[in-house]
Design a protein around this motif. Structure first.
Motif, mmCIF file in Angstrom:
data_model
loop_
_atom_site.group_PDB
_atom_site.id
_atom_site.type_symbol
_atom_site.label_atom_id
_atom_site.label_comp_id
_atom_site.label_asym_id
_atom_site.label_seq_id
_atom_site.Cartn_x
_atom_site.Cartn_y
_atom_site.Cartn_z
ATOM 1 N N HIS A 100 0.861 -1.182 0.000
ATOM 2 C CA HIS A 100 0.000 0.000 0.000
ATOM 3 C C HIS A 100 0.898 1.232 0.000
ATOM 4 O O HIS A 100 1.832 1.337 0.782
ATOM 5 N N ARG A 101 0.640 2.147 -0.911
ATOM 6 C CA ARG A 101 1.387 3.404 -0.977
ATOM 7 C C ARG A 101 0.458 4.552 -0.624
ATOM 8 O O ARG A 101 -0.722 4.533 -0.972
ATOM 9 N N GLU A 102 1.031 5.523 0.055
ATOM 10 C CA GLU A 102 0.278 6.747 0.304
ATOM 11 C C GLU A 102 -0.073 7.361 -1.052
ATOM 12 O O GLU A 102 0.676 7.215 -2.022
ATOM 13 N N ALA A 103 -1.172 8.063 -1.111
ATOM 14 C CA ALA A 103 -1.637 8.648 -2.373
ATOM 15 C C ALA A 103 -0.589 9.562 -2.989
ATOM 16 O O ALA A 103 -0.371 9.539 -4.206
ATOM 17 N N SER A 104 0.097 10.346 -2.162
ATOM 18 C CA SER A 104 1.096 11.275 -2.701
ATOM 19 C C SER A 104 2.272 10.528 -3.324
ATOM 20 O O SER A 104 2.788 10.930 -4.369
ATOM 21 N N GLU A 105 2.692 9.432 -2.699
ATOM 22 C CA GLU A 105 3.796 8.636 -3.258
ATOM 23 C C GLU A 105 3.376 8.002 -4.582
ATOM 24 O O GLU A 105 4.111 8.064 -5.570
ATOM 25 N N ALA A 106 2.193 7.401 -4.595
ATOM 26 C CA ALA A 106 1.707 6.766 -5.810
ATOM 27 C C ALA A 106 1.572 7.782 -6.939
ATOM 28 O O ALA A 106 1.970 7.521 -8.082
ATOM 29 N N THR A 107 1.039 8.950 -6.621
ATOM 30 C CA THR A 107 0.872 10.006 -7.623
ATOM 31 C C THR A 107 2.218 10.430 -8.190
ATOM 32 O O THR A 107 2.373 10.573 -9.405
ATOM 33 N N ASP A 108 3.205 10.619 -7.314
ATOM 34 C CA ASP A 108 4.544 11.010 -7.755
ATOM 35 C C ASP A 108 5.147 9.952 -8.675
ATOM 36 O O ASP A 108 5.692 10.274 -9.732
ATOM 37 N N LEU A 109 5.024 8.686 -8.289
ATOM 38 C CA LEU A 109 5.582 7.608 -9.114
ATOM 39 C C LEU A 109 4.895 7.541 -10.476
ATOM 40 O O LEU A 109 5.562 7.390 -11.510
ATOM 41 N N LYS B 174 15.684 4.613 -8.164
ATOM 42 C CA LYS B 174 16.288 5.040 -6.895
ATOM 43 C C LYS B 174 15.214 5.493 -5.913
ATOM 44 O O LYS B 174 15.271 5.177 -4.725
ATOM 45 N N GLU B 175 14.260 6.249 -6.402
ATOM 46 C CA GLU B 175 13.173 6.732 -5.544
ATOM 47 C C GLU B 175 12.369 5.559 -4.991
ATOM 48 O O GLU B 175 12.039 5.517 -3.799
ATOM 49 N N LEU B 176 12.059 4.599 -5.847
ATOM 50 C CA LEU B 176 11.299 3.430 -5.424
ATOM 51 C C LEU B 176 12.101 2.586 -4.428
ATOM 52 O O LEU B 176 11.559 2.118 -3.425
ATOM 53 N N LEU B 177 13.389 2.414 -4.674
ATOM 54 C CA LEU B 177 14.247 1.664 -3.759
ATOM 55 C C LEU B 177 14.327 2.363 -2.401
ATOM 56 O O LEU B 177 14.239 1.715 -1.352
ATOM 57 N N ASN B 178 14.480 3.676 -2.408
ATOM 58 C CA ASN B 178 14.483 4.447 -1.160
ATOM 59 C C ASN B 178 13.210 4.196 -0.360
ATOM 60 O O ASN B 178 13.258 3.942 0.850
ATOM 61 N N SER B 179 12.092 4.285 -1.032
ATOM 62 C CA SER B 179 10.811 4.074 -0.376
ATOM 63 C C SER B 179 10.719 2.656 0.171
ATOM 64 O O SER B 179 10.247 2.437 1.297
ATOM 65 N N HIS B 180 11.164 1.695 -0.607
ATOM 66 C CA HIS B 180 11.110 0.288 -0.195
ATOM 67 C C HIS B 180 11.922 0.070 1.086
ATOM 68 O O HIS B 180 11.454 -0.568 2.029
ATOM 69 N N VAL B 181 13.128 0.621 1.123
ATOM 70 C CA VAL B 181 13.984 0.453 2.301
ATOM 71 C C VAL B 181 13.345 1.112 3.518
ATOM 72 O O VAL B 181 13.288 0.522 4.601
ATOM 73 N N ARG B 182 12.854 2.347 3.344
ATOM 74 C CA ARG B 182 12.311 3.096 4.473
ATOM 75 C C ARG B 182 10.999 2.529 5.013
ATOM 76 O O ARG B 182 10.649 2.774 6.168
ATOM 77 N N THR B 183 10.288 1.779 4.192
ATOM 78 C CA THR B 183 8.990 1.259 4.635
ATOM 79 C C THR B 183 9.037 -0.261 4.782
ATOM 80 O O THR B 183 9.107 -0.773 5.893
ATOM 81 N N CYS B 184 9.021 -0.968 3.679
ATOM 82 C CA CYS B 184 8.910 -2.431 3.696
ATOM 83 C C CYS B 184 10.053 -3.096 4.460
ATOM 84 O O CYS B 184 9.817 -3.941 5.326
#
Length: 98
Positions: A11-20, A63-73
């Motif tokens: 699940h991604r926050e709406a702002s993250e999904a929108t940015d991606l 890189k952005e997706l990997l950053n998000s993955h590390v910080r969350t999942c």
């Protein structure tokens, strides 16, 4: 998740999904532009310049997706005692640096 399904979802926050999605839309536009350049017989160096720009944009997206993955999942799984996520992360990073 269905029983027996090995599918993973996040699940991604709406702002993250929108940015991606916005990033992917720009990359998609770049790729269509490159195709158009080939169809219109553009000069090779001009096409290659656009390919490099699209490649850089895709790398930035990754890189952005990997950053998000590390910080969350990854952080969440490690906190829950799922240390095999470290191995999964290392394998993923190895794919990037090949």
């Amino acid at each position: 998740m269905e029983e027996g399904c090995n599918c993973k979802k996040k699940h991604r926050e709406a702002s993250e999904a929108t940015d991606l999605i916005h990033r992917l839309n720009r990359i998609e536009g770049q790729i269509r532009g490159i195709r158009s350049m080939v169809e219109n017989e553009a000069y090779c160096v001009d096409i290659l310049t656009q390919v490099l720009a699209a490649s850089a944009a895709l790398t930035a997206f990754s890189k952005e997706l990997l950053n998000s993955h590390v910080r969350t999942c990854v952080v969440q799984d490690i906190r829950e005692g799922n240390d095999e996520k470290v191995e999964e992360l290392l394998k993923t990073i190895q794919k990037f640096i090949k």
